[in-house]
Motif scaffolding. Structure first.
Motif, PDB file in Angstrom:
ATOM      1  N   LYS B 125       0.818  -1.224   0.000  1.00  0.00           N
ATOM      2  CA  LYS B 125       0.000   0.000   0.000  1.00  0.00           C
ATOM      3  C   LYS B 125       0.851   1.274   0.000  1.00  0.00           C
ATOM      4  N   LYS B 126       2.117   1.075  -0.350  1.00  0.00           N
ATOM      5  CA  LYS B 126       2.968   2.271  -0.383  1.00  0.00           C
ATOM      6  C   LYS B 126       2.913   2.917  -1.771  1.00  0.00           C
ATOM      7  N   PRO B 127       3.091   4.247  -1.829  1.00  0.00           N
ATOM      8  CA  PRO B 127       3.054   4.895  -3.149  1.00  0.00           C
ATOM      9  C   PRO B 127       4.321   4.606  -3.957  1.00  0.00           C
ATOM     10  N   GLU B 128       4.110   4.446  -5.213  1.00  0.00           N
ATOM     11  CA  GLU B 128       5.240   4.292  -6.126  1.00  0.00           C
ATOM     12  C   GLU B 128       4.968   5.113  -7.365  1.00  0.00           C
ATOM     13  N   LEU B 129       6.026   5.385  -8.129  1.00  0.00           N
ATOM     14  CA  LEU B 129       5.839   6.127  -9.377  1.00  0.00           C
ATOM     15  C   LEU B 129       5.932   5.181 -10.556  1.00  0.00           C
ATOM     16  N   LEU B 130       4.900   5.274 -11.406  1.00  0.00           N
ATOM     17  CA  LEU B 130       4.925   4.497 -12.636  1.00  0.00           C
ATOM     18  C   LEU B 130       5.274   5.454 -13.772  1.00  0.00           C
ATOM     19  N   SER B 131       6.404   5.164 -14.427  1.00  0.00           N
ATOM     20  CA  SER B 131       6.846   6.072 -15.491  1.00  0.00           C
ATOM     21  C   SER B 131       6.997   5.324 -16.796  1.00  0.00           C
ATOM     22  N   LEU B 132       6.388   5.913 -17.839  1.00  0.00           N
ATOM     23  CA  LEU B 132       6.560   5.359 -19.180  1.00  0.00           C
ATOM     24  C   LEU B 132       7.418   6.336 -19.972  1.00  0.00           C
ATOM     25  N   GLY B 133       8.441   5.770 -20.650  1.00  0.00           N
ATOM     26  CA  GLY B 133       9.334   6.699 -21.364  1.00  0.00           C
ATOM     27  C   GLY B 133       9.571   6.297 -22.805  1.00  0.00           C
ATOM     28  N   ILE B 134       9.633   7.275 -23.666  1.00  0.00           N
ATOM     29  CA  ILE B 134      10.054   6.981 -25.038  1.00  0.00           C
ATOM     30  C   ILE B 134      11.284   7.819 -25.382  1.00  0.00           C
ATOM     31  N   ASP B 135      12.116   7.184 -26.204  1.00  0.00           N
ATOM     32  CA  ASP B 135      13.385   7.816 -26.596  1.00  0.00           C
ATOM     33  C   ASP B 135      13.113   8.904 -27.636  1.00  0.00           C
ATOM     34  N   ILE B 136      13.468  10.135 -27.320  1.00  0.00           N
ATOM     35  CA  ILE B 136      13.251  11.218 -28.296  1.00  0.00           C
ATOM     36  C   ILE B 136      14.585  11.877 -28.652  1.00  0.00           C
ATOM     37  N   SER B 137      15.684  11.133 -28.440  1.00  0.00           N
ATOM     38  CA  SER B 137      17.003  11.720 -28.714  1.00  0.00           C
ATOM     39  C   SER B 137      17.100  12.242 -30.139  1.00  0.00           C
ATOM     40  N   LYS B 138      16.550  11.469 -31.091  1.00  0.00           N
ATOM     41  CA  LYS B 138      16.649  11.866 -32.506  1.00  0.00           C
ATOM     42  C   LYS B 138      15.929  13.190 -32.722  1.00  0.00           C
ATOM     43  N   ARG B 139      14.732  13.285 -32.094  1.00  0.00           N
ATOM     44  CA  ARG B 139      13.959  14.502 -32.275  1.00  0.00           C
ATOM     45  C   ARG B 139      14.690  15.689 -31.654  1.00  0.00           C
ATOM     46  N   GLU B 145      19.727  20.682 -34.130  1.00  0.00           N
ATOM     47  CA  GLU B 145      20.334  21.041 -35.414  1.00  0.00           C
ATOM     48  C   GLU B 145      19.578  22.193 -36.063  1.00  0.00           C
ATOM     49  N   LEU B 146      18.251  22.109 -35.964  1.00  0.00           N
ATOM     50  CA  LEU B 146      17.418  23.150 -36.534  1.00  0.00           C
ATOM     51  C   LEU B 146      17.705  24.498 -35.877  1.00  0.00           C
ATOM     52  N   ARG B 147      17.846  24.403 -34.538  1.00  0.00           N
ATOM     53  CA  ARG B 147      18.096  25.637 -33.800  1.00  0.00           C
ATOM     54  C   ARG B 147      19.436  26.243 -34.228  1.00  0.00           C
ATOM     55  N   GLN B 148      20.437  25.314 -34.347  1.00  0.00           N
ATOM     56  CA  GLN B 148      21.748  25.814 -34.743  1.00  0.00           C
ATOM     57  C   GLN B 148      21.713  26.386 -36.154  1.00  0.00           C
ATOM     58  N   LEU B 149      20.948  25.698 -37.008  1.00  0.00           N
ATOM     59  CA  LEU B 149      20.815  26.156 -38.383  1.00  0.00           C
ATOM     60  C   LEU B 149      20.188  27.550 -38.413  1.00  0.00           C
ATOM     61  N   ASN B 150      19.136  27.669 -37.590  1.00  0.00           N
ATOM     62  CA  ASN B 150      18.473  28.959 -37.476  1.00  0.00           C
ATOM     63  C   ASN B 150      19.427  30.038 -37.012  1.00  0.00           C
ATOM     64  N   GLU B 151      20.228  29.646 -36.013  1.00  0.00           N
ATOM     65  CA  GLU B 151      21.182  30.603 -35.463  1.00  0.00           C
ATOM     66  C   GLU B 151      22.172  31.036 -36.536  1.00  0.00           C
ATOM     67  N   THR B 152      22.694  30.021 -37.265  1.00  0.00           N
ATOM     68  CA  THR B 152      23.651  30.321 -38.334  1.00  0.00           C
ATOM     69  C   THR B 152      23.011  31.239 -39.357  1.00  0.00           C
TER      70      THR B 152
END
Ligand code: ATP
Ligand code: MG
Lengths: 124, 407
Positions: B125-139, B145-152
């Motif tokens: 009956k103790k609280p726990e955290l349930l976490s679902l994660g997806i890899d968004i490294s590519k995004r 890259e887009l930001r850097q491109l914009n900056e350039t």
């Protein structure tokens, strides 16, 4: 005899205008720059002032404004002599208080007649 | 009855087991990280995808603290993840969605988007955290890259803008230099000419004493040459001003008839010398126009003096009429005419048509090119009709009232 003050820095052109006017019976006084021109005008109160626009130091526009603002001289006609460099100069010349202008090079055949136009009855 | 009950119980147990197995399979095989952890940060469950994703065996993670295993102390952005996790545990409702950096066993950093939820362990009956994660490294990488491109891009735009600004300033100062040069030249060249023309005139008038015939003749030549030089200087200054876009035009009402008379007067002598008839035909309704008098006169004078110059016999006639908002001037002559082939070059600067006779006619070939530019500047147009050997007609149409915007 009508008196004409010529303010002109070029020696040869001054001689030219003086010669022409004296030949036609005018009394000519001359100054080579604006400041002494204004002084001389105050002293002699001429019947007409012939003013070169391209003068060293104080230019013709400034001289004209100074002459027109002097109570003794406000009535004295000023005729500018100019090499008409750029459009807009003419408006500036009239705005500075000149009554008219003659373009350089002056035409010796018509020069005196042109000046007399600005003198009313005083010319002879 | 008892046996029946037992059998039912057994089959229910089998069914529950099967369902549990199915759920577990789903959880294990789903293509996202499924993680359960306690509010003190200890991992109680991680699915197969998660283990493989982070590169750990199950026993390397269960019971271990998240920080130091799958969570680095600090993000590359500088954010303190230990503090973040404490906050997640304290206020899970604020972190339903949360993106942070995670770490693989290899040390590789990845970006994971998490959905978190507070759940209670059935047993403790103790609280726990349930976490679902997806890899968004590519995004994240693509965004970076887009930001850097914009900056350039922005930097390049800024650089380019600065370059253009500098070029503009340079051009403007060159322009100012040019107009100052023109003004000075105009003054400096006219000052000596003033005394040459002036003194010659005085001598010719006999004001300085009587002259003999030969002296009169030679002084006349000096005066004509000096006037010619003055015309050239004026033309060159005009064309430079026009090219530099510094030709200002005035708009004033003036008497057209009076101006035409002046033009005729100016070429009269030359025409008389050659025995040409000269005249004007002005329609009765022509009176005033509003334009730059000096420039309109200059245009007509150019056309009229050309007509006189290029005509040996016959006449030069100036015509003027108005039609609606347009005033038309035409200059007609019975002179040498112009070949069809030469028409195109007529209005270009420094073009004199090579007739073999060219040297017989003085001039620099600036007259018509100035005319054309002036006419256009005044909102009009110029055209020519000619029969070679018979004569020419130059026609110039101008607005009766010049409006600055019509040019
Ligand atoms: N009325 C005309 N009849 C025949 N040819 C003409 C006529 N007007 C101009 N041309 C030809 O067009 C050429 C260019 O004329 P333009 O007025 O531009 O120059 P120009 O008269 O030779 O020199 P400038 O006017 O600069 O003193 C002339 O040299 C001449 O060959
Ligand atoms: Mg010409």
């Amino acid at each position: 005899m009508a008196t004409i003050l010529i303010i002109e820095d070029n020696e040869k052109n001054l001689y030219l205008a003086t010669f022409l006017l004296e030949k036609h019976g005018f009394f000519v006084v001359a100054a080579r720059d604006g400041r002494s021109g204004i002084e001389l005008a105050e002293k002699t109160t001429p019947d007409l002032i012939l003013l070169d626009i391209q003068l060293p130091e104080m230019d013709g526009y400034t001289v004209a404004r100074a002459l027109k603002s002097s109570p003794n001289l406000a009535q004295v006609p000023i005729v500018a002599v100019t090499s008409y460099a750029m459009a807009g100069d003419r408006e500036r010349i009239l705005a500075a208080g000149c009554n008219g202008y003659i373009e350089k090079p002056i035409n010796p055949e018509t020069f005196v007649a042109e000046i007399m136009r600005y003198m009313g009855d005083e010319g002879q | 009855m008892d046996r029946r009950n037992k059998r039912r119980q057994r089959s229910m147990k089998i069914t529950i087991n099967e369902i549990q197995k199915k759920y577990l399979e789903v959880v294990e095989n789903v293509n996202c990280i499924v993680l359960r952890w306690t509010p003190d940060g200890l991992i109680t469950f991680i699915n197969r995808y998660g283990r493989e994703f982070f590169g750990y065996a199950e026993e390397e993670l269960i019971g271990k603290h998240v920080v130091g295993t799958i969570v680095p102390e600090k993000e590359t952005t500088g954010r303190d993840l230990r503090l973040l996790l404490q906050d997640v545990c304290r206020h899970p409702e604020r972190y339903e969605h949360n993106t942070n950096q995670n770490m693989c066993k290899s040390g590789k950093l990845v970006w994971v988007e998490w959905v978190n939820k507070l759940v209670y362990d059935e047993r403790t009956k103790k609280p726990e955290l349930l976490s679902l994660g997806i890899d968004i490294s590519k995004r994240v990488q693509a965004e970076e890259e887009l930001r850097q491109l914009n900056e350039t891009l922005e930097r390049r735009i800024a650089e380019r803008t600065a370059e253009l600004q500098a070029a503009l300033e340079k051009a403007q100062s060159a322009d100012r230099l040019k107009s100052a040069f023109l003004a000075t030249m105009s003054h400096e060249l006219r000052t000596p000419l003033n005394s040459i023309i002036g003194f010659t005139g005085i001598l010719l008038q006999g004001l300085a004493g009587p002259l003999n015939e030969e002296q009169t003749k030679q002084l006349g030549m000096i005066r004509d040459s000096a006037r010619h030089l003055l015309d050239l200087i004026n033309d060159i200054l005009d064309i430079s001003k026009i090219e530099a876009g510094q030709l200002e035009v005035a708009a004033e009402a003036f008497d057209v008839r009076r101006m035409i008379e002046e033009v005729l007067e100016a070429v009269m002598q030359q025409a008389a010398k050659k025995g040409l008839t000269i005249g004007a035909a002005i329609a009765h309704d022509v009176s005033e126009m509003v334009s730059d008098r000096r420039r309109v006169k200059q245009i007509l004078l150019n056309l009229a003096s050309n007509a006189v110059k290029f005509t040996q016999h016959g006449e030069v006639r100036l015509e003027c009429k108005t039609q609606g908002d347009t005033i038309t001037f035409s200059v007609h002559d019975t002179g040498i005419g112009i070949r069809q082939d030469d028409m195109d070059n007529l209005f270009k600067p420094f073009q004199q048509i090579d007739t073999g006779l060219t040297r017989a006619y003085e001039g620099t070939g600036l007259g018509l090119s100035i005319c054309k530019r002036l006419v256009e500047r005044l909102g009009g147009s110029i055209s020519v009709q000619s029969v070679y050997g018979k004569g020419s007609t130059f026609t110039c149409m101008l607005p009766v009232v010049y409006q600055a915007s019509s040019a």
